[in-house]
Design an enzyme around this catalytic site. Sequence first.
Site, PDB file in Angstrom:
ATOM      1  N   ASP A  95      27.289  16.455 -32.828  1.00 49.84           N
ATOM      2  CA  ASP A  95      28.063  16.218 -31.611  1.00 49.84           C
ATOM      3  C   ASP A  95      28.815  17.474 -31.177  1.00 49.84           C
ATOM      4  O   ASP A  95      29.871  17.805 -31.724  1.00 49.84           O
ATOM      5  CB  ASP A  95      29.058  15.074 -31.900  1.00 49.84           C
ATOM      6  CG  ASP A  95      29.999  14.839 -30.741  1.00 49.84           C
ATOM      7  OD1 ASP A  95      31.104  14.305 -30.974  1.00 49.84           O
ATOM      8  OD2 ASP A  95      29.646  15.211 -29.600  1.00 49.84           O
ATOM      9  N   SER A 119      28.175  24.678 -13.650  1.00 48.40           N
ATOM     10  CA  SER A 119      26.895  24.783 -12.938  1.00 48.40           C
ATOM     11  C   SER A 119      27.201  25.035 -11.464  1.00 48.40           C
ATOM     12  O   SER A 119      28.144  24.462 -10.926  1.00 48.40           O
ATOM     13  CB  SER A 119      26.108  23.481 -13.093  1.00 48.40           C
ATOM     14  OG  SER A 119      25.054  23.406 -12.122  1.00 48.40           O
TER      15      SER A 119
HETATM   16  O1  LIG Z   1      33.617  12.017 -27.337  1.00 53.35           O
HETATM   17  C1  LIG Z   1      33.002  12.856 -26.723  1.00 53.35           C
HETATM   18  N1  LIG Z   1      31.773  13.309 -27.135  1.00 53.35           N
HETATM   19  N2  LIG Z   1      31.227  12.904 -28.340  1.00 53.35           N
HETATM   20  C2  LIG Z   1      30.990  11.594 -28.626  1.00 53.35           C
HETATM   21  N3  LIG Z   1      31.047  10.597 -27.774  1.00 53.35           N
HETATM   22  C3  LIG Z   1      30.763   9.339 -28.436  1.00 53.35           C
HETATM   23  C4  LIG Z   1      30.572   9.623 -29.904  1.00 53.35           C
HETATM   24  C5  LIG Z   1      30.620  11.107 -30.015  1.00 53.35           C
HETATM   25  C6  LIG Z   1      33.542  13.479 -25.498  1.00 53.35           C
HETATM   26  C7  LIG Z   1      33.960  14.790 -25.519  1.00 53.35           C
HETATM   27  C8  LIG Z   1      34.534  15.352 -24.384  1.00 53.35           C
HETATM   28  C9  LIG Z   1      34.654  14.593 -23.247  1.00 53.35           C
HETATM   29 BR1  LIG Z   1      35.425  15.406 -21.687  1.00 53.35          BR
HETATM   30  C10 LIG Z   1      34.246  13.270 -23.221  1.00 53.35           C
HETATM   31  C11 LIG Z   1      33.668  12.717 -24.356  1.00 53.35           C
END
Ligand SMILES: O=C(NNC1=NCCC1)c1ccc(Br)cc1
Length: 334
Positions: free
Chosen positions: A34, A198
């Site tokens: 992630d 972008s």
């Molecule tokens: O949590 C975030 N990314 N990772 C994951 N989502 C669900 C499980 C893991 C995320 C990070 C930054 C922003 Br702005 C919005 C969401």
Amino acid sequence: AHGSAETTPGPHDVEYLTTISIGTPPQNLSINIDTGSSDLWVFSAETTSSEVKGQTVYDPSLSSTAAQLQGATWQISYGDGSSSGGDVYLDRVALGGLTVAAQAVECARNVSGEFTADGSSDGLMGLGFGVINMVKPVRQKTFFENLQAGLDEAVFTADLKHGMPGRYNFGYVDSSAYTGDITYVPINSTDGYWGWTSPGYAVGSGAFKDEAIVGIADTGTTLLLLPSDIVADYYRQVDGAKYERNQGGYVFGCDVALPDFAFGVGHTAGGSPAMIKIPGKYVNYAPVGGSSTKCYGGIQSNDFIGASIFGDLALKAAFVVFDGGNMRIGWASK
Ligand SMILES: O=C(NNC1=NCCC1)c1ccc(Br)cc1
């Protein structure tokens, strides 16, 4: 040093799972890499048993190289509302042939329902920046940050694919994995993410629209979340598509024709940007619950987050270089 690991999509490419091994003897877990977070956490022998449903757990007591990080705890919540928390061990972690001898492995004591319900994922490996690592009182480095000085090149690459296994490489750029050139743009890591902008987009065969999209490259988010005006522009070109509040976004008939969606990367002054094209069929994410004829769109609005999120839907249309050495991100078609 350099390494390479296969990553396998879950149903509808909802997430991509990669095997890591932790401890001595090695305990293999399937984790979600992630780039939108910076904690490596796993289901563990300490996880509340009612919250474990089918996951493989890491048990530090069975590892001769595990050592508890005294007094350290962590608690994290993600953009989708999921969360987890627990304590911390240092142990050896291997991925794709690369090993970190003393990686902070955050062991869950509790996880939210989303993680319990996802039997395919035994944890997450955050490859964002350490500034947002959630270990207290002393935050810990990510796997990539621990590797970085020893890598041939201070990069990792994501080559996710639609409905088939892809690959994460560390320490090198595989020139056979993409077509044309890689276009690099600077990243802004202030918030701990791989932030980039972008210059704009195009729907189907339409003209390029100069509208800066400020976002993050996030392998941990499934979909492509964009400003609502761009999303509306896209679905205006999809027969019968409509925004349904109780479905939480745009839906359409599962057999409808979907236009491609392309986003720009970089642009020479006055020149035109490189474009990454997402095939229309990728935008058919999945049937909505309880229906086989109504499908949920893979492009949805970001209005509750503020930044746009180039999640797996966008990433799987490209070969992406996360360049920690030069603080830039590179995109190529494939
Ligand atoms: O949590 C975030 N990314 N990772 C994951 N989502 C669900 C499980 C893991 C995320 C990070 C930054 C922003 Br702005 C919005 C969401």
